[in-house]
Write a protein that holds these residues in place. Structure first.
Motif, mmCIF file in Angstrom:
data_model
loop_
_atom_site.group_PDB
_atom_site.id
_atom_site.type_symbol
_atom_site.label_atom_id
_atom_site.label_comp_id
_atom_site.label_asym_id
_atom_site.label_seq_id
_atom_site.Cartn_x
_atom_site.Cartn_y
_atom_site.Cartn_z
ATOM 1 N N GLN A 228 0.833 -1.204 0.000
ATOM 2 C CA GLN A 228 0.000 0.000 0.000
ATOM 3 C C GLN A 228 0.866 1.252 0.000
ATOM 4 O O GLN A 228 0.617 2.208 -0.740
ATOM 5 N N ARG A 229 1.901 1.252 0.838
ATOM 6 C CA ARG A 229 2.781 2.419 0.907
ATOM 7 C C ARG A 229 3.506 2.620 -0.426
ATOM 8 O O ARG A 229 3.657 3.748 -0.914
ATOM 9 N N SER A 230 3.912 1.524 -1.043
ATOM 10 C CA SER A 230 4.656 1.616 -2.301
ATOM 11 C C SER A 230 3.798 2.163 -3.432
ATOM 12 O O SER A 230 4.228 3.035 -4.186
ATOM 13 N N ALA A 232 0.882 3.794 -3.230
ATOM 14 C CA ALA A 232 0.182 5.052 -2.954
ATOM 15 C C ALA A 232 1.123 6.236 -2.799
ATOM 16 O O ALA A 232 0.697 7.382 -2.949
ATOM 17 N N GLU A 233 2.411 5.970 -2.512
ATOM 18 C CA GLU A 233 3.301 7.078 -2.187
ATOM 19 C C GLU A 233 4.581 7.106 -3.016
ATOM 20 O O GLU A 233 4.941 8.140 -3.586
ATOM 21 N N SER A 234 5.260 5.971 -3.112
ATOM 22 C CA SER A 234 6.621 5.955 -3.654
ATOM 23 C C SER A 234 6.758 6.440 -5.091
ATOM 24 O O SER A 234 7.706 7.158 -5.408
ATOM 25 N N PRO A 235 5.853 6.082 -6.034
ATOM 26 C CA PRO A 235 6.122 6.420 -7.438
ATOM 27 C C PRO A 235 5.934 7.897 -7.777
ATOM 28 O O PRO A 235 6.191 8.282 -8.910
ATOM 29 N N TYR A 236 5.490 8.727 -6.844
ATOM 30 C CA TYR A 236 5.048 10.066 -7.202
ATOM 31 C C TYR A 236 6.046 11.156 -6.790
ATOM 32 O O TYR A 236 6.849 10.977 -5.869
ATOM 33 N N ARG A 237 5.935 12.285 -7.477
ATOM 34 C CA ARG A 237 6.830 13.416 -7.208
ATOM 35 C C ARG A 237 6.525 14.057 -5.866
ATOM 36 O O ARG A 237 7.427 14.479 -5.145
ATOM 37 N N TYR A 238 5.238 14.150 -5.518
ATOM 38 C CA TYR A 238 4.836 14.802 -4.279
ATOM 39 C C TYR A 238 4.115 13.800 -3.373
ATOM 40 O O TYR A 238 3.368 12.941 -3.850
ATOM 41 N N LEU A 239 4.324 13.941 -2.086
ATOM 42 C CA LEU A 239 3.589 13.170 -1.090
ATOM 43 C C LEU A 239 2.843 14.147 -0.196
ATOM 44 O O LEU A 239 3.457 14.869 0.609
ATOM 45 N N ALA A 240 1.532 14.204 -0.364
ATOM 46 C CA ALA A 240 0.718 15.130 0.413
ATOM 47 C C ALA A 240 0.407 14.531 1.785
ATOM 48 O O ALA A 240 0.078 13.352 1.895
ATOM 49 N N ARG A 241 0.507 15.378 2.820
ATOM 50 C CA ARG A 241 0.115 15.012 4.171
ATOM 51 C C ARG A 241 -0.922 16.029 4.622
ATOM 52 O O ARG A 241 -0.605 17.217 4.789
ATOM 53 N N VAL A 242 -2.154 15.565 4.785
ATOM 54 C CA VAL A 242 -3.263 16.449 5.108
ATOM 55 C C VAL A 242 -3.956 15.929 6.360
ATOM 56 O O VAL A 242 -4.315 14.746 6.439
ATOM 57 N N PRO A 256 -9.552 4.810 -1.701
ATOM 58 C CA PRO A 256 -9.138 3.412 -1.812
ATOM 59 C C PRO A 256 -7.712 3.227 -1.307
ATOM 60 O O PRO A 256 -6.900 4.163 -1.351
ATOM 61 N N PRO A 257 -7.361 2.027 -0.830
ATOM 62 C CA PRO A 257 -6.021 1.809 -0.267
ATOM 63 C C PRO A 257 -4.905 1.996 -1.272
ATOM 64 O O PRO A 257 -3.784 2.320 -0.889
ATOM 65 N N GLN A 258 -5.186 1.794 -2.579
ATOM 66 C CA GLN A 258 -4.140 1.993 -3.577
ATOM 67 C C GLN A 258 -3.935 3.466 -3.922
ATOM 68 O O GLN A 258 -3.013 3.815 -4.641
#
Length: 328
Positions: A228-230, A232-242, A256-258
């Motif tokens: 899920q972490r890989s 949803a987060e790893s492939p992208y330029r930005y990781l939003a934390r809201v 969704p979890p993905q």
């Protein structure tokens, strides 16, 4: 004893052997209400018609139904038959290549021998169920079998893996678990060359081969959380934390979890982590959730939210002042 009674007892013996891995002769005799000698005769009857019933002597020994050259008929109770039939109906729309046709063939065979009362129950469940079919990527069933056996037997796997830029590279991994999100299948494995845990999409694998190199299992992260972490987060330029004023389960119903990961932040708040390459999309995606929100990072996302708010305000134009309230 009549022939019908003998057949009934042999079928009961077959059902017992299918229920669990191993039985002693005494246990089977007690279950069937016969002698150990009758159990041995019935085992020979099963062997005579092609069932591979194995026997081991000594302490802890007993009878075990082995794997044969063909699948033997299964004896299912009512609940098992209904569950199997419903699952086969759902499998006809799955993401495993060829599984749809195979599921329909199996369902036809099961429906042919199923009692009318059970057929009615299965059709009632199916008639009351609607499935939103997602256009997921089909996976070769042989690849699933190869990876499942490699996970079970703890052997390394080699395959060619398509990169995002279109190139390919041979990878050697120690597989742990496959995880599906409903649309795609992933493999969590130890990458031998990169000396780290990695997530691989099955639809990008080519020429996967299980080797004879056995490996010792390593301590590993939870496969579901890691995948899920890989994705949803790893492939992208930005990781939003809201930070959202909502319970985690409320947000998980919408995300969704993905797509994103939700962490509890106590006191009625939670933190959503979602990756993306487009800041405007991230700003709009989090705003449309409808919860009170606070952007924790990155700073670029805060700027994107400000710009989005200005654009939305401009779309409204001049808002007339509220009408004065009449006295009384």
């Amino acid at each position: 004893m009549t022939v019908e009674a003998t057949i009934e007892r042999v079928l009961r013996l077959l059902a017992l052997l299918q229920r669990r891995a191993s039985w002693t002769a005494a246990q089977l005799a007690t279950e069937l209400g016969v002698t150990d000698r009758s159990v041995r005769r019935d085992v020979e009857r099963l062997r005579a018609v092609g069932y591979p019933v194995h026997a081991t002597a000594g302490v802890g020994g007993g009878y075990q139904l082995g794997a044969g050259t063909r699948l033997p008929p299964l004896l299912l109770d009512d609940e098992e038959a209904i569950a199997t039939a419903v699952s086969l109906r759902l499998a006809s729309g799955g993401t495993v290549a060829g599984a749809g046709e195979a599921a329909l063939r199996a369902l036809t065979k099961l429906d042919q021998v199923m009692p009318a009362r059970l057929r009615a129950e299965v059709r009632a469940v199916h008639g009351a169920t609607a499935t939103l079919v997602d256009p997921g990527v089909e996976i070769d069933a042989e690849l699933l079998v190869t990876l499942a056996r490699a996970c079970r037997d703890a052997v390394r796997v080699r395959f060619r893996y398509a990169r995002r830029d279109g190139g390919e590279r041979e990878r050697t991994v120690e597989p742990v678990r496959m995880v599906t999100t409903g649309r795609r299948w992933y493999l969590m494995a130890w990458d031998v060359d990169r000396d780290d845990w990695r997530t691989f999409r099955l639809d990008r694998m080519r020429e996967a081969v299980a080797t004879t190199w056995r490996f010792r299992a390593r301590d590993h992260p939870d496969p579901v959380a890691h995948v899920q972490r890989s994705v949803a987060e790893s492939p992208y330029r930005y990781l939003a934390r809201v930070r959202l004023r909502a319970r985690p389960e409320q947000v998980r119903e919408l995300v969704p979890p993905q797509v994103g990961r939700v962490e509890d932040d106590h006191d009625g708040w939670c933190v959503l982590l979602v990756g993306g390459d487009d800041l405007d999309w991230l700003a709009a995606h989090t705003a449309r959730l409808g919860f009170e929100a606070e952007v924790l990072g990155p700073p670029e996302l805060r700027q994107a939210v400000v710009l989005l708010a200005r654009r939305l305000t401009a779309m409204v134009g001049k808002v007339p002042p509220p009408a004065p309230r009449l006295p009384g």
